[in-house]
Design an enzyme around this catalytic site. Structure first.
Site, PDB file in Angstrom:
ATOM      1  N   GLY A 217       0.732  -0.439   0.011  1.00 16.00           N
ATOM      2  CA  GLY A 217      -0.392  -0.243  -0.333  1.00 16.00           C
ATOM      3  C   GLY A 217       0.194   1.061  -0.061  1.00 16.00           C
ATOM      4  CB  SER A 218       3.949   2.364  -0.566  1.00 13.91           C
ATOM      5  OG  SER A 218       3.977   0.863  -1.298  1.00 13.91           O
ATOM      6  CB  THR A 219       0.325   3.754  -4.813  1.00 20.07           C
ATOM      7  OG1 THR A 219      -0.473   3.258  -4.515  1.00 20.07           O
ATOM      8  CG2 THR A 219       0.506   2.626  -5.442  1.00 20.07           C
ATOM      9  CB  SER A 220      -1.582   7.408  -2.046  1.00 26.33           C
ATOM     10  OG  SER A 220      -1.863   6.560  -0.784  1.00 26.33           O
ATOM     11  N   GLY A 221      -0.584   8.289   0.939  1.00 29.46           N
ATOM     12  CA  GLY A 221      -0.175   8.372   2.246  1.00 29.46           C
ATOM     13  C   GLY A 221       1.202   7.724   3.304  1.00 29.46           C
ATOM     14  CB  ILE A 222       1.304   5.879   6.675  1.00 21.90           C
ATOM     15  CG1 ILE A 222       0.836   6.876   7.326  1.00 21.90           C
ATOM     16  CG2 ILE A 222       2.783   5.372   6.997  1.00 21.90           C
ATOM     17  CD1 ILE A 222       0.020   6.781   8.587  1.00 21.90           C
TER      18      ILE A 222
ATOM     19  CB  SER B 150      -4.325   2.490  14.069  1.00 25.17           C
ATOM     20  OG  SER B 150      -4.600   3.426  14.761  1.00 25.17           O
TER      21      SER B 150
ATOM     22  CE1 TYR C 211      -7.986   1.388  10.543  1.00 20.30           C
ATOM     23  CE2 TYR C 211      -8.224   2.889  12.859  1.00 20.30           C
ATOM     24  CZ  TYR C 211      -6.948   2.036  10.940  1.00 20.30           C
ATOM     25  OH  TYR C 211      -6.049   3.109  11.295  1.00 20.30           O
TER      26      TYR C 211
HETATM   27  P1  NAD Z   1      -4.038   5.700   2.229  1.00 21.19           P
HETATM   28  O1  NAD Z   1      -5.636   5.684   2.112  1.00 21.19           O
HETATM   29  O2  NAD Z   1      -3.014   7.629   2.251  1.00 21.19           O
HETATM   30  O3  NAD Z   1      -2.939   4.874   2.049  1.00 21.19           O
HETATM   31  C1  NAD Z   1      -3.177   3.242   1.673  1.00 21.19           C
HETATM   32  C2  NAD Z   1      -2.211   2.914   0.254  1.00 21.19           C
HETATM   33  O4  NAD Z   1      -2.965   1.259   0.656  1.00 21.19           O
HETATM   34  C3  NAD Z   1      -2.838   3.126  -0.463  1.00 21.19           C
HETATM   35  O5  NAD Z   1      -1.583   2.987  -1.625  1.00 21.19           O
HETATM   36  C4  NAD Z   1      -4.222   2.145  -1.265  1.00 21.19           C
HETATM   37  O6  NAD Z   1      -3.752   2.584  -2.592  1.00 21.19           O
HETATM   38  C5  NAD Z   1      -3.403   1.449  -0.660  1.00 21.19           C
HETATM   39  N1  NAD Z   1      -4.034  -0.032  -0.852  1.00 21.19           N
HETATM   40  C6  NAD Z   1      -5.941  -0.129  -0.231  1.00 21.19           C
HETATM   41  N2  NAD Z   1      -6.553  -0.990  -0.211  1.00 21.19           N
HETATM   42  C7  NAD Z   1      -5.117  -1.954  -0.495  1.00 21.19           C
HETATM   43  C8  NAD Z   1      -5.343  -3.673  -0.910  1.00 21.19           C
HETATM   44  N3  NAD Z   1      -6.524  -4.134  -0.874  1.00 21.19           N
HETATM   45  N4  NAD Z   1      -4.091  -3.955  -1.102  1.00 21.19           N
HETATM   46  C9  NAD Z   1      -2.868  -3.643  -1.663  1.00 21.19           C
HETATM   47  N5  NAD Z   1      -2.784  -1.696  -1.788  1.00 21.19           N
HETATM   48  C10 NAD Z   1      -4.029  -1.579  -1.082  1.00 21.19           C
HETATM   49  O7  NAD Z   1      -3.554   5.119   4.066  1.00 21.19           O
HETATM   50  P2  NAD Z   1      -2.829   6.202   5.159  1.00 21.19           P
HETATM   51  O8  NAD Z   1      -3.603   6.807   5.922  1.00 21.19           O
HETATM   52  O9  NAD Z   1      -1.396   6.235   4.892  1.00 21.19           O
HETATM   53  O10 NAD Z   1      -2.749   4.633   5.798  1.00 21.19           O
HETATM   54  C11 NAD Z   1      -1.431   3.502   6.275  1.00 21.19           C
HETATM   55  C12 NAD Z   1      -1.626   2.387   7.288  1.00 21.19           C
HETATM   56  O11 NAD Z   1      -1.312   4.107   8.541  1.00 21.19           O
HETATM   57  C13 NAD Z   1      -3.130   1.460   7.780  1.00 21.19           C
HETATM   58  O12 NAD Z   1      -2.477   0.763   7.629  1.00 21.19           O
HETATM   59  C14 NAD Z   1      -3.506   2.572   8.564  1.00 21.19           C
HETATM   60  O13 NAD Z   1      -4.222   1.939   9.063  1.00 21.19           O
HETATM   61  C15 NAD Z   1      -2.416   3.496   9.254  1.00 21.19           C
HETATM   62  N6  NAD Z   1      -2.812   3.994  10.343  1.00 21.19           N
HETATM   63  C16 NAD Z   1      -3.083   5.718   9.499  1.00 21.19           C
HETATM   64  C17 NAD Z   1      -3.814   6.815  10.497  1.00 21.19           C
HETATM   65  C18 NAD Z   1      -3.778   8.300   9.717  1.00 21.19           C
HETATM   66  O14 NAD Z   1      -4.279   8.573  10.936  1.00 21.19           O
HETATM   67  N7  NAD Z   1      -3.314   8.219   8.260  1.00 21.19           N
HETATM   68  C19 NAD Z   1      -3.154   6.729  11.826  1.00 21.19           C
HETATM   69  C20 NAD Z   1      -2.894   5.015  12.589  1.00 21.19           C
HETATM   70  C21 NAD Z   1      -2.780   4.251  11.357  1.00 21.19           C
END
Ligand code: NAD
Length: 264
Positions: free
Chosen positions: A14-19, A141, A154
């Protein structure tokens, strides 16, 4: 301390965006070869290109696979049979009243957030143990230990990740492999930005005000009183994945801005 991961291969789901994207960038900056993953080929290609442009000399590859299914995980492992560092980052979240969450959503959250990491650890960990080095990091989380009443499903998956992570760490006894979980708090990833923008639109506020109000109202115990940036979470993950983090094993590490009000 200078973190140098050259010579290692890291997979970040899941590294195309976000964390996940920030973690991929952090690991690449530290010298690891990084495999980017997402569901859609186009998004994966874009993320690979962005990382190659951002980190000079980085070796980045991409694999499109849906890690929420056994088939998707198998195709990912086929394409990348061995890694030194596995970051189980993929995760979904959605606030929904408990009484409105259907069975299908409970199952979907479990498949995406928990089974993805279970299947990939099962595939990659044996070679790490054999080689006597490896890192597995579950991105959980703070919701794992402070269950949000607005998304209990969640919270359940995030607690489950801590359980799997600690259990797997028990299997590393006497080796230099470590398995840990990192618990981010509210972080301004793309997913969260969409959520905050919706909130701002609904309340007729600016995005900044909506973000600040969200923390004040829903996460009042936060000591930093703001959303974390994705890079701030990535820093912790890169450290845990490093050779230097050699005595941190079986831990659930907080990167939640002091939101959880307990000492340990
Ligand atoms: P995001 O939605 O910004 O990014 C998620 C990434 O996962 C995207 O690249 C998406 O395309 C990919 N993805 C989703 N479903 C997928 C699948 N089935 N197969 C492959 N890729 C998939 O999310 P984020 O906020 O960056 O969260 C990343 C992690 O951090 C998650 O596990 C989330 O629970 C955790 N987290 C996030 C927060 C927050 O506030 N953002 C807080 C605590 C924990």
């Amino acid at each position: 301390m200078k973190i140098d991961l050259s010579g290692t291969t890291a997979l970040v789901t899941g590294s195309t965006s976000g964390i996940g994207h920030a973690i991929a960038k952090g690991l690449a900056t530290a010298g690891a070869k990084v495999i980017v993953n997402g569901r859609k080929q186009l998004k994966v290609d874009e993320a690979v290109a962005a990382l190659r442009a951002a980190v000079k000399g980085a070796v980045i590859e991409g694999v499109a696979a849906d890690v929420s299914t056994a088939k998707g995980c198998a195709s990912l492992v086929d394409a990348v049979p061995d890694v030194d560092i596995l970051i189980n980052n993929t995760g979904i979240f959605e606030p929904r009243d408990f009484f409105d969450i259907p069975d299908a959503d409970w199952q979907r959250f479990f498949d995406v957030n928990v089974m993805s990491g279970v299947r990939l650890a099962r595939a990659y960990m044996p070679a790490m143990l054999k080689r006597n080095w490896g890192r597995i990091v579950f991105i959980a989380s703070e919701s794992a230990i402070m269950i949000p009443k607005e998304m209990i499903h969640y919270g359940m998956t995030k607690t489950a990740q801590l359980s799997v992570s600690r259990g797997l760490a028990e299997l590393t006894r006497g080796t230099a492999v470590t398995v840990n979980a990192v618990m981010p708090g509210p972080t301004m990833s793309e997913g969260v930005e969409t959520f905050v923008k919706d909130l701002a639109r609904k309340n007729g506020q600016s995005v900044e005000t909506a973000a600040a109000n969200f923390i004040k109202e829903h996460r009042p115990s936060s000591l930093i009183q703001r959303f974390a940036k994705v890079d701030e979470i990535a820093n912790m993950v890169v450290y845990v994945a490093s050779r230097e983090a050699s005595v941190t094993n079986g831990a659930a590490l907080r990167a939640e801005g002091g939101l959880v009000p307990t000492i340990a």
